[in-house]
Design a protein around this motif. Structure first.
Motif, PDB file in Angstrom:
ATOM      1  N   THR A 100     -18.331  -2.490 -39.029  1.00  0.00           N
ATOM      2  CA  THR A 100     -18.504  -3.608 -38.014  1.00  0.00           C
ATOM      3  C   THR A 100     -19.726  -3.219 -37.207  1.00  0.00           C
ATOM      4  OG1 THR A 100     -16.876  -2.575 -36.420  1.00  0.00           O
ATOM      5  CG2 THR A 100     -16.043  -4.343 -37.679  1.00  0.00           C
ATOM      6  N   ALA A 101     -20.677  -4.280 -36.909  1.00  0.00           N
ATOM      7  CA  ALA A 101     -21.827  -4.227 -35.925  1.00  0.00           C
ATOM      8  C   ALA A 101     -21.407  -3.430 -34.875  1.00  0.00           C
ATOM      9  CB  ALA A 101     -22.384  -5.540 -36.031  1.00  0.00           C
ATOM     10  N   THR A 102     -22.263  -2.250 -34.722  1.00  0.00           N
ATOM     11  CA  THR A 102     -21.832  -1.587 -33.523  1.00  0.00           C
ATOM     12  C   THR A 102     -23.322  -1.332 -32.464  1.00  0.00           C
ATOM     13  OG1 THR A 102     -20.163  -0.378 -34.700  1.00  0.00           O
ATOM     14  CG2 THR A 102     -20.828   0.698 -32.671  1.00  0.00           C
ATOM     15  N   PRO A 103     -23.312  -1.514 -31.579  1.00  0.00           N
ATOM     16  CA  PRO A 103     -24.366  -1.510 -30.565  1.00  0.00           C
ATOM     17  C   PRO A 103     -24.467  -0.393 -30.157  1.00  0.00           C
ATOM     18  CG  PRO A 103     -22.523  -2.793 -29.321  1.00  0.00           C
ATOM     19  CD  PRO A 103     -22.178  -2.551 -30.701  1.00  0.00           C
ATOM     20  N   PHE A 104     -25.331   0.513 -30.436  1.00  0.00           N
ATOM     21  CA  PHE A 104     -25.448   1.942 -29.980  1.00  0.00           C
ATOM     22  C   PHE A 104     -26.432   1.878 -28.778  1.00  0.00           C
ATOM     23  CE2 PHE A 104     -24.385   2.801 -34.516  1.00  0.00           C
ATOM     24  CZ  PHE A 104     -23.016   3.588 -34.345  1.00  0.00           C
ATOM     25  N   PRO A 105     -25.903   2.876 -27.816  1.00  0.00           N
ATOM     26  CA  PRO A 105     -26.852   2.739 -26.637  1.00  0.00           C
ATOM     27  C   PRO A 105     -28.137   3.168 -27.107  1.00  0.00           C
ATOM     28  CG  PRO A 105     -24.721   3.829 -26.280  1.00  0.00           C
ATOM     29  CD  PRO A 105     -24.739   3.328 -27.815  1.00  0.00           C
ATOM     30  N   TYR A 110     -27.691  -3.124 -28.217  1.00  0.00           N
ATOM     31  CA  TYR A 110     -26.909  -2.856 -27.169  1.00  0.00           C
ATOM     32  C   TYR A 110     -27.022  -3.225 -25.791  1.00  0.00           C
ATOM     33  CZ  TYR A 110     -24.545   0.273 -23.712  1.00  0.00           C
ATOM     34  OH  TYR A 110     -24.025   0.900 -22.629  1.00  0.00           O
ATOM     35  N   ASP A 111     -28.492  -3.422 -25.632  1.00  0.00           N
ATOM     36  CA  ASP A 111     -29.284  -4.013 -24.245  1.00  0.00           C
ATOM     37  C   ASP A 111     -28.626  -5.527 -24.086  1.00  0.00           C
ATOM     38  OD1 ASP A 111     -30.111  -1.494 -23.500  1.00  0.00           O
ATOM     39  OD2 ASP A 111     -32.167  -2.126 -24.658  1.00  0.00           O
ATOM     40  N   GLU A 112     -28.738  -6.256 -25.271  1.00  0.00           N
ATOM     41  CA  GLU A 112     -28.283  -7.809 -25.385  1.00  0.00           C
ATOM     42  C   GLU A 112     -26.981  -7.610 -25.226  1.00  0.00           C
ATOM     43  OE1 GLU A 112     -28.271 -11.336 -28.407  1.00  0.00           O
ATOM     44  OE2 GLU A 112     -29.041  -9.524 -29.092  1.00  0.00           O
ATOM     45  N   VAL A 113     -25.940  -6.908 -25.817  1.00  0.00           N
ATOM     46  CA  VAL A 113     -24.711  -7.529 -25.562  1.00  0.00           C
ATOM     47  C   VAL A 113     -24.008  -6.974 -24.338  1.00  0.00           C
ATOM     48  CG1 VAL A 113     -24.061  -7.237 -28.118  1.00  0.00           C
ATOM     49  CG2 VAL A 113     -23.906  -5.307 -26.785  1.00  0.00           C
ATOM     50  N   LYS A 114     -24.656  -5.914 -23.725  1.00  0.00           N
ATOM     51  CA  LYS A 114     -24.080  -5.420 -22.379  1.00  0.00           C
ATOM     52  C   LYS A 114     -24.735  -6.513 -21.190  1.00  0.00           C
ATOM     53  CE  LYS A 114     -24.141  -1.569 -19.376  1.00  0.00           C
ATOM     54  NZ  LYS A 114     -24.804  -0.124 -18.896  1.00  0.00           N
ATOM     55  N   LYS A 116     -25.393  -9.413 -21.579  1.00  0.00           N
ATOM     56  CA  LYS A 116     -24.323 -11.063 -21.980  1.00  0.00           C
ATOM     57  C   LYS A 116     -23.085 -10.778 -21.819  1.00  0.00           C
ATOM     58  CE  LYS A 116     -27.973 -12.986 -24.914  1.00  0.00           C
ATOM     59  NZ  LYS A 116     -28.035 -13.679 -26.340  1.00  0.00           N
ATOM     60  N   GLY A 117     -22.637  -9.488 -21.362  1.00  0.00           N
ATOM     61  CA  GLY A 117     -20.948  -9.543 -21.152  1.00  0.00           C
ATOM     62  C   GLY A 117     -20.264  -9.370 -22.446  1.00  0.00           C
ATOM     63  N   TYR A 118     -21.065  -9.145 -23.602  1.00  0.00           N
ATOM     64  CA  TYR A 118     -20.146  -9.029 -24.834  1.00  0.00           C
ATOM     65  C   TYR A 118     -19.517  -7.722 -25.251  1.00  0.00           C
ATOM     66  CZ  TYR A 118     -22.814 -13.463 -25.614  1.00  0.00           C
ATOM     67  OH  TYR A 118     -23.413 -14.601 -25.571  1.00  0.00           O
ATOM     68  N   LEU A 119     -20.061  -6.806 -24.358  1.00  0.00           N
ATOM     69  CA  LEU A 119     -19.398  -5.304 -24.907  1.00  0.00           C
ATOM     70  C   LEU A 119     -18.000  -5.016 -24.039  1.00  0.00           C
ATOM     71  CD1 LEU A 119     -20.865  -3.017 -26.157  1.00  0.00           C
ATOM     72  CD2 LEU A 119     -21.270  -2.206 -23.720  1.00  0.00           C
ATOM     73  N   THR A 120     -16.921  -4.622 -25.186  1.00  0.00           N
ATOM     74  CA  THR A 120     -15.719  -4.825 -24.705  1.00  0.00           C
ATOM     75  C   THR A 120     -15.485  -3.230 -24.491  1.00  0.00           C
ATOM     76  OG1 THR A 120     -14.882  -4.564 -26.887  1.00  0.00           O
ATOM     77  CG2 THR A 120     -15.037  -6.657 -26.129  1.00  0.00           C
ATOM     78  N   GLY A 121     -16.178  -1.963 -24.663  1.00  0.00           N
ATOM     79  CA  GLY A 121     -15.603  -0.832 -24.333  1.00  0.00           C
ATOM     80  C   GLY A 121     -17.281  -0.105 -24.335  1.00  0.00           C
ATOM     81  N   ASN A 122     -17.085   1.165 -23.508  1.00  0.00           N
ATOM     82  CA  ASN A 122     -18.391   1.761 -23.365  1.00  0.00           C
ATOM     83  C   ASN A 122     -18.150   3.364 -23.313  1.00  0.00           C
ATOM     84  OD1 ASN A 122     -21.000   1.515 -23.251  1.00  0.00           O
ATOM     85  ND2 ASN A 122     -21.189   1.548 -20.864  1.00  0.00           N
ATOM     86  N   GLU A 123     -17.049   3.834 -23.905  1.00  0.00           N
ATOM     87  CA  GLU A 123     -16.452   5.220 -24.064  1.00  0.00           C
ATOM     88  C   GLU A 123     -17.214   5.590 -25.277  1.00  0.00           C
ATOM     89  OE1 GLU A 123     -14.900   6.953 -21.775  1.00  0.00           O
ATOM     90  OE2 GLU A 123     -15.059   5.317 -20.337  1.00  0.00           O
ATOM     91  N   PRO A 124     -17.715   6.891 -25.399  1.00  0.00           N
ATOM     92  CA  PRO A 124     -18.240   7.476 -26.864  1.00  0.00           C
ATOM     93  C   PRO A 124     -17.597   7.354 -27.959  1.00  0.00           C
ATOM     94  CG  PRO A 124     -18.655   9.027 -24.780  1.00  0.00           C
ATOM     95  CD  PRO A 124     -17.493   7.868 -24.114  1.00  0.00           C
ATOM     96  N   ALA A 130     -16.842   2.291 -38.163  1.00  0.00           N
ATOM     97  CA  ALA A 130     -15.729   2.353 -39.215  1.00  0.00           C
ATOM     98  C   ALA A 130     -14.434   1.972 -38.872  1.00  0.00           C
ATOM     99  CB  ALA A 130     -15.586   3.832 -39.774  1.00  0.00           C
ATOM    100  N   ASN A 131     -14.002   2.192 -37.490  1.00  0.00           N
ATOM    101  CA  ASN A 131     -12.656   2.234 -36.937  1.00  0.00           C
ATOM    102  C   ASN A 131     -12.603   1.376 -35.832  1.00  0.00           C
ATOM    103  OD1 ASN A 131     -11.482   3.948 -38.817  1.00  0.00           O
ATOM    104  ND2 ASN A 131     -12.926   5.479 -37.877  1.00  0.00           N
ATOM    105  N   SER A 132     -13.703   0.811 -35.023  1.00  0.00           N
ATOM    106  CA  SER A 132     -13.677   0.240 -33.784  1.00  0.00           C
ATOM    107  C   SER A 132     -14.542  -0.897 -33.806  1.00  0.00           C
ATOM    108  CB  SER A 132     -14.145   1.133 -32.492  1.00  0.00           C
ATOM    109  OG  SER A 132     -13.398   2.407 -32.485  1.00  0.00           O
ATOM    110  N   VAL A 133     -14.219  -2.055 -33.056  1.00  0.00           N
ATOM    111  CA  VAL A 133     -14.998  -3.172 -32.838  1.00  0.00           C
ATOM    112  C   VAL A 133     -15.118  -3.457 -31.147  1.00  0.00           C
ATOM    113  CG1 VAL A 133     -14.850  -5.759 -32.945  1.00  0.00           C
ATOM    114  CG2 VAL A 133     -13.838  -4.470 -34.678  1.00  0.00           C
ATOM    115  N   ILE A 134     -16.320  -3.257 -30.748  1.00  0.00           N
ATOM    116  CA  ILE A 134     -16.445  -3.083 -29.415  1.00  0.00           C
ATOM    117  C   ILE A 134     -17.364  -4.428 -28.910  1.00  0.00           C
ATOM    118  CG2 ILE A 134     -16.384  -0.755 -29.273  1.00  0.00           C
ATOM    119  CD1 ILE A 134     -19.287  -0.496 -29.010  1.00  0.00           C
ATOM    120  N   VAL A 135     -17.607  -5.436 -29.688  1.00  0.00           N
ATOM    121  CA  VAL A 135     -18.163  -6.701 -29.348  1.00  0.00           C
ATOM    122  C   VAL A 135     -17.256  -7.740 -29.543  1.00  0.00           C
ATOM    123  CG1 VAL A 135     -20.461  -5.707 -29.541  1.00  0.00           C
ATOM    124  CG2 VAL A 135     -19.180  -7.161 -31.590  1.00  0.00           C
TER     125      VAL A 135
END
Length: 202
Positions: A100-105, A110-114, A116-124, A130-135
Motif C-alpha cells: 500500500t502507498a505509504t507516506p514516509f516522513p 507525507y507532507d501532503e497527507v499530514k 490535509k489530515g489524511y494520515l491515520t497513524g504516525n508511530e514508526p 506490507a502490513n499497514s494502511v495509514i492513509v
C-alpha cells in the motif's frame, strides 16, 4: 531493481547475456491517470511487450503493485487487479509483490497527507507498506484500501497456486513435503485452504 521506463528489448537481452536471471520493477498501477501522478507513466501495452520479450529470452520478472495511491478509487484499483491477473495467467511474471502507498516522513507525499489530515497513524511501526494502511482519503477510506489490498493478495495467491498444481498435484505436494517437512507443510496447507475459501468469498 529496474526502472521500466528505461528498459527496452535490447537492454533486456544484454542483461540476460551478462548473467541476469531475474529482474524486479514496479508497475504499481494499471491506471494511466495514477501512473502519471506517481511520475511513472508507463502504458500497460508497453509492460506486456517487455514482459513477453523477457519471457522469450528466459529472463524472470518480479513486479510490484501498490494500492491506495493518491487519487485512486475502487474502479482504478480493480483495473490494476485485472491487469495483475492477466500477467499471472499468461505466465509473464514469476513473483508479484502487493503493498500500500505509504507516506514516509520527509517526502512530499507525507507532507501532503499530514497537511490535509489524511494520515491515520504516525508511530514508526505504522510505516510498513506490507502490513499497514495509514492513509484515509475523503472519497477512498482506509477500510476500503485494506479490503481491496486483501482482494488483490487473495487473487494473487490463488492464481499462483492454481498454476503450480496444474499438471500433477501429487508431484507438487511431494516437492513441498521435501522442501518444508510434514509439520510446516500442514501449516501451509491450512493457510492455503483459508486463502482458497477467501478467494471464493471475495
Amino acid at each position: 531493481m529496474c526502472d521500466m521506463r528505461l528498459l527496452d528489448e535490447d537492454i533486456l537481452e544484454k542483461m540476460r547475456t551478462a548473467g541476469y536471471y531475474k529482474i524486479r520493477f514496479g508497475i504499481e498501477t494499471a491506471s494511466g491517470i495514477l501512473s502519471k501522478k506517481t511520475g511513472k507513466p508507463v502504458k500497460p501495452e508497453k509492460v506486456i511487450e517487455l514482459l513477453k520479450h523477457a519471457k522469450n529470452i528466459g529472463l524472470k520478472v518480479y513486479v510490484t503493485f501498490m494500492f491506495g495511491l493518491p487519487g485512486a478509487n475502487i474502479k482504478e484499483e480493480h483495473q490494476t487487479i485485472a491487469f495483475m491477473e492477466r500477467l499471472i495467467k499468461d505466465g509473464l511474471v514469476s513473483n508479484v509483490q502487493i503493498s500500500t502507498a505509504t507516506p514516509f516522513p520527509g517526502t512530499p507525499f507525507y507532507d501532503e497527507v499530514k497537511e490535509k489530515g489524511y494520515l491515520t497513524g504516525n508511530e514508526p511501526h505504522c510505516f510498513d507498506g506490507a502490513n499497514s494502511v495509514i492513509v484515509s482519503y475523503p472519497d477512498y477510506k482506509r477500510e476500503q484500501i485494506i479490503k481491496i489490498k486483501k482482494r488483490a493478495l487473495v487473487k494473487r495467491d490463488h492464481l499462483f497456486f492454481k498454476k503450480n498444481i496444474r499438471g500433477n498435484f501429487f508431484r507438487f505436494l511431494h516437492s513441498r513435503y521435501k522442501k518444508y517437512g510434514f509439520r510446516l507443510l500442514m501449516e501451509k496447507t491450512l493457510r492455503r485452504i483459508k486463502t482458497e475459501i477467501d478467494y471464493f468469498n471475495i
